[in-house]
Design a protein around this motif. Structure first.
Motif, PDB file in Angstrom:
ATOM      1  N   ALA A  53       0.829  -1.202   0.000  1.00 54.35           N
ATOM      2  CA  ALA A  53       0.000   0.000   0.000  1.00 54.35           C
ATOM      3  C   ALA A  53       0.868   1.259   0.000  1.00 54.35           C
ATOM      4  N   ALA A  54       1.983   1.218   0.722  1.00 55.45           N
ATOM      5  CA  ALA A  54       2.849   2.392   0.828  1.00 55.45           C
ATOM      6  C   ALA A  54       3.508   2.734  -0.500  1.00 55.45           C
ATOM      7  N   VAL A  55       4.030   1.727  -1.217  1.00 51.77           N
ATOM      8  CA  VAL A  55       4.700   2.045  -2.485  1.00 51.77           C
ATOM      9  C   VAL A  55       3.680   2.517  -3.520  1.00 51.77           C
ATOM     10  N   LEU A  56       2.457   2.003  -3.452  1.00 56.44           N
ATOM     11  CA  LEU A  56       1.413   2.488  -4.354  1.00 56.44           C
ATOM     12  C   LEU A  56       1.029   3.924  -4.012  1.00 56.44           C
ATOM     13  N   HIS A  57       0.874   4.195  -2.724  1.00 53.66           N
ATOM     14  CA  HIS A  57       0.475   5.540  -2.283  1.00 53.66           C
ATOM     15  C   HIS A  57       1.524   6.582  -2.660  1.00 53.66           C
ATOM     16  N   GLU A  58       2.790   6.231  -2.488  1.00 49.97           N
ATOM     17  CA  GLU A  58       3.869   7.157  -2.847  1.00 49.97           C
ATOM     18  C   GLU A  58       3.805   7.553  -4.315  1.00 49.97           C
ATOM     19  N   ALA A  59       3.339   6.622  -5.152  1.00 47.04           N
ATOM     20  CA  ALA A  59       3.268   6.883  -6.591  1.00 47.04           C
ATOM     21  C   ALA A  59       1.935   7.493  -7.006  1.00 47.04           C
ATOM     22  N   LEU A 116      10.125  -2.150   7.107  1.00 49.58           N
ATOM     23  CA  LEU A 116      10.638  -2.731   5.870  1.00 49.58           C
ATOM     24  C   LEU A 116      12.152  -2.859   5.964  1.00 49.58           C
ATOM     25  N   ARG A 117      12.661  -4.077   5.686  1.00 50.88           N
ATOM     26  CA  ARG A 117      14.094  -4.327   5.825  1.00 50.88           C
ATOM     27  C   ARG A 117      14.718  -4.784   4.510  1.00 50.88           C
ATOM     28  N   GLY A 118      14.183  -4.300   3.403  1.00 51.58           N
ATOM     29  CA  GLY A 118      14.718  -4.651   2.094  1.00 51.58           C
ATOM     30  C   GLY A 118      13.897  -4.002   1.009  1.00 51.58           C
ATOM     31  N   ASP A 119      14.259  -4.236  -0.232  1.00 48.66           N
ATOM     32  CA  ASP A 119      13.524  -3.672  -1.360  1.00 48.66           C
ATOM     33  C   ASP A 119      12.258  -4.481  -1.625  1.00 48.66           C
ATOM     34  N   VAL A 120      11.190  -3.792  -2.023  1.00 42.88           N
ATOM     35  CA  VAL A 120       9.910  -4.448  -2.312  1.00 42.88           C
ATOM     36  C   VAL A 120      10.010  -5.132  -3.674  1.00 42.88           C
ATOM     37  N   ARG A 121      10.077  -6.474  -3.655  1.00 42.49           N
ATOM     38  CA  ARG A 121      10.239  -7.243  -4.891  1.00 42.49           C
ATOM     39  C   ARG A 121       9.232  -8.395  -4.933  1.00 42.49           C
ATOM     40  N   ARG A 166       0.865  -9.080 -15.927  1.00 41.80           N
ATOM     41  CA  ARG A 166       1.244  -7.775 -16.484  1.00 41.80           C
ATOM     42  C   ARG A 166       0.393  -6.661 -15.894  1.00 41.80           C
ATOM     43  N   VAL A 167      -0.820  -6.972 -15.456  1.00 39.58           N
ATOM     44  CA  VAL A 167      -1.654  -5.982 -14.767  1.00 39.58           C
ATOM     45  C   VAL A 167      -0.973  -5.550 -13.466  1.00 39.58           C
ATOM     46  N   VAL A 168      -0.426  -6.525 -12.739  1.00 40.15           N
ATOM     47  CA  VAL A 168       0.285  -6.216 -11.490  1.00 40.15           C
ATOM     48  C   VAL A 168       1.548  -5.411 -11.772  1.00 40.15           C
ATOM     49  N   ALA A 169       2.298  -5.837 -12.785  1.00 41.91           N
ATOM     50  CA  ALA A 169       3.528  -5.126 -13.139  1.00 41.91           C
ATOM     51  C   ALA A 169       3.238  -3.681 -13.516  1.00 41.91           C
ATOM     52  N   GLU A 170       2.160  -3.470 -14.236  1.00 48.33           N
ATOM     53  CA  GLU A 170       1.794  -2.111 -14.647  1.00 48.33           C
ATOM     54  C   GLU A 170       1.396  -1.271 -13.442  1.00 48.33           C
ATOM     55  N   ALA A 171       0.693  -1.888 -12.490  1.00 45.94           N
ATOM     56  CA  ALA A 171       0.271  -1.158 -11.289  1.00 45.94           C
ATOM     57  C   ALA A 171       1.462  -0.693 -10.465  1.00 45.94           C
ATOM     58  N   LEU A 172       2.532  -1.496 -10.446  1.00 43.59           N
ATOM     59  CA  LEU A 172       3.710  -1.140  -9.652  1.00 43.59           C
ATOM     60  C   LEU A 172       4.777  -0.411 -10.464  1.00 43.59           C
ATOM     61  N   LYS A 173       4.516  -0.204 -11.737  1.00 36.73           N
ATOM     62  CA  LYS A 173       5.455   0.543 -12.570  1.00 36.73           C
ATOM     63  C   LYS A 173       5.541   1.987 -12.069  1.00 36.73           C
ATOM     64  N   GLY A 174       6.754   2.482 -11.946  1.00 36.83           N
ATOM     65  CA  GLY A 174       6.928   3.847 -11.455  1.00 36.83           C
ATOM     66  C   GLY A 174       6.939   3.959  -9.952  1.00 36.83           C
ATOM     67  N   THR A 175       6.826   2.818  -9.246  1.00 40.74           N
ATOM     68  CA  THR A 175       6.913   2.809  -7.788  1.00 40.74           C
ATOM     69  C   THR A 175       8.274   2.266  -7.381  1.00 40.74           C
ATOM     70  N   ARG A 176       8.523   2.215  -6.079  1.00 38.33           N
ATOM     71  CA  ARG A 176       9.752   1.603  -5.587  1.00 38.33           C
ATOM     72  C   ARG A 176       9.663   0.086  -5.581  1.00 38.33           C
ATOM     73  N   GLY A 177       8.500  -0.448  -5.902  1.00 34.79           N
ATOM     74  CA  GLY A 177       8.338  -1.883  -5.967  1.00 34.79           C
ATOM     75  C   GLY A 177       8.696  -2.406  -7.349  1.00 34.79           C
ATOM     76  N   SER A 178       9.216  -3.615  -7.406  1.00 38.56           N
ATOM     77  CA  SER A 178       9.585  -4.205  -8.691  1.00 38.56           C
ATOM     78  C   SER A 178       8.901  -5.555  -8.858  1.00 38.56           C
TER      79      SER A 178
END
Length: 296
Positions: free
Chosen positions: A18-24, A137-142, A152-164
């Motif tokens: 939720a946080a990486v989505l909100h940031e974006a 959080l103790r690492g990168d969101v992957r 690909r819907v999920v990948a598109e939703a997290l595109k441009g966020t800190r999540g990969s």
């Protein structure tokens, strides 16, 4: 109400997503058991606050909202309780991305949202619930997902966020690799100790033997994992901070139900189905089951 993404289960993993989505700029709908005004993620010395509320009753939103993507972030022991949200949000065309442990995610979730496209995922980032209700959080969101249109819907939703998001052609192998890591982490619950315990030579030897047993089962299931995997996973535990815990340890200490079946029991079940001896699982699984479910 126009919101395209929902997170069911605003615990540690749900808070991170939720946080990486909100940031974006794509704040998700938050759905859970307990009403909260907001979520807080601690990340590298800073706080990310995700505005709420956390909704607790899907009937309050009936007919008012449609989402195209749902992240299911409850533990497997809570899937049935989250079924009302899955049924309400998992409509025709909705993608439900399961952020849970194990290799049986699709089977266990699809029954609650038969019209939705349910896809499994592998969560690679360590995040821990804190006593104040925040998540650390103790690492990168992957995430790793299988190749396909829904992923690909999920990948598109997290595109441009800190999540990969990584789309893996051989998702089965990656899923079993993560399962082996989770299975070994179950030993922490039995010992009630954090990652530092793997520095003991006796625990390290037990871990290697258990992982070798798990590897035999994974290969029988079709996972393409090499002989180096048990040592590589042990080395990973040894590299963790000594005070790093795991969700199954946290639940054990708190007296909550454990995800023993999807993390450890599945090794025993699948091993028996292939006729593979599992002497360590034969001991570990009943002890984890008793620690979770009692009696006593």
């Amino acid at each position: 109400m126009t919101i395209s993404i929902a997170v069911i289960g605003p615990g540690a993993i749900g808070t991170a997503i939720a946080a990486v989505l909100h940031e974006a700029g794509n704040t998700p709908l938050l759905c859970g058991r307990t009403a909260r005004e907001h979520l807080v993620l601690q990340d590298k010395g800073r706080l990310v606050t995700v505005p709420g509320p956390v909704w607790t009753d899907p009937e309050e939103l009936d007919g008012k909202i449609e989402v195209s993507l749902v992240f299911l972030a409850v533990k497997t022991t809570q899937t049935e309780a989250a079924g009302k949200w899955l049924s309400a949000l998992g409509r025709q065309g909705t993608v439900v991305c399961v952020l849970q442990n194990g290799v049986e995610q699709v089977e266990s979730v699809s029954m609650y949202c038969p019209l939705a496209q349910v896809i499994p995922s592998i969560v690679w980032f360590p995040v821990q619930a804190q006593s104040d209700g925040s998540a650390l959080l103790r690492g990168d969101v992957r995430l790793t997902l299988p190749v396909g249109p829904a992923s690909r819907v999920v990948a598109e939703a997290l595109k441009g966020t800190r999540g990969s998001v990584k789309l893996a052609a051989d998702f089965l192998t990656q899923a079993w690799l993560k399962l082996l890591q989770n299975a070994a982490a179950g030993l922490m619950a039995l010992a009630r100790r954090r990652a530092g315990m793997f520095g003991r030579s006796d625990v390290a030897g037990l871990t290697l033997a258990y992982l070798q047993e798990c590897l035999s089962v994974a290969r029988a299931e079709g996972a393409q994992l090499g002989d180096e995997v048990p040592q590589a996973l042990l080395d990973k535990f040894l590299a963790f901070p000594a005070d790093m815990g795991t969700s199954i340890l946290t639940d054990c200490v708190a007296g909550r139900p454990l995800e023993w079946d999807v993390r450890n029991g599945v090794i025993l079940r699948r091993g028996h189905s292939h006729g593979i001896p599992t002497p360590i699982s034969d001991v570990v699984v009943p002890l984890l089951a008793a620690a979770s479910d009692g009696p006593g």
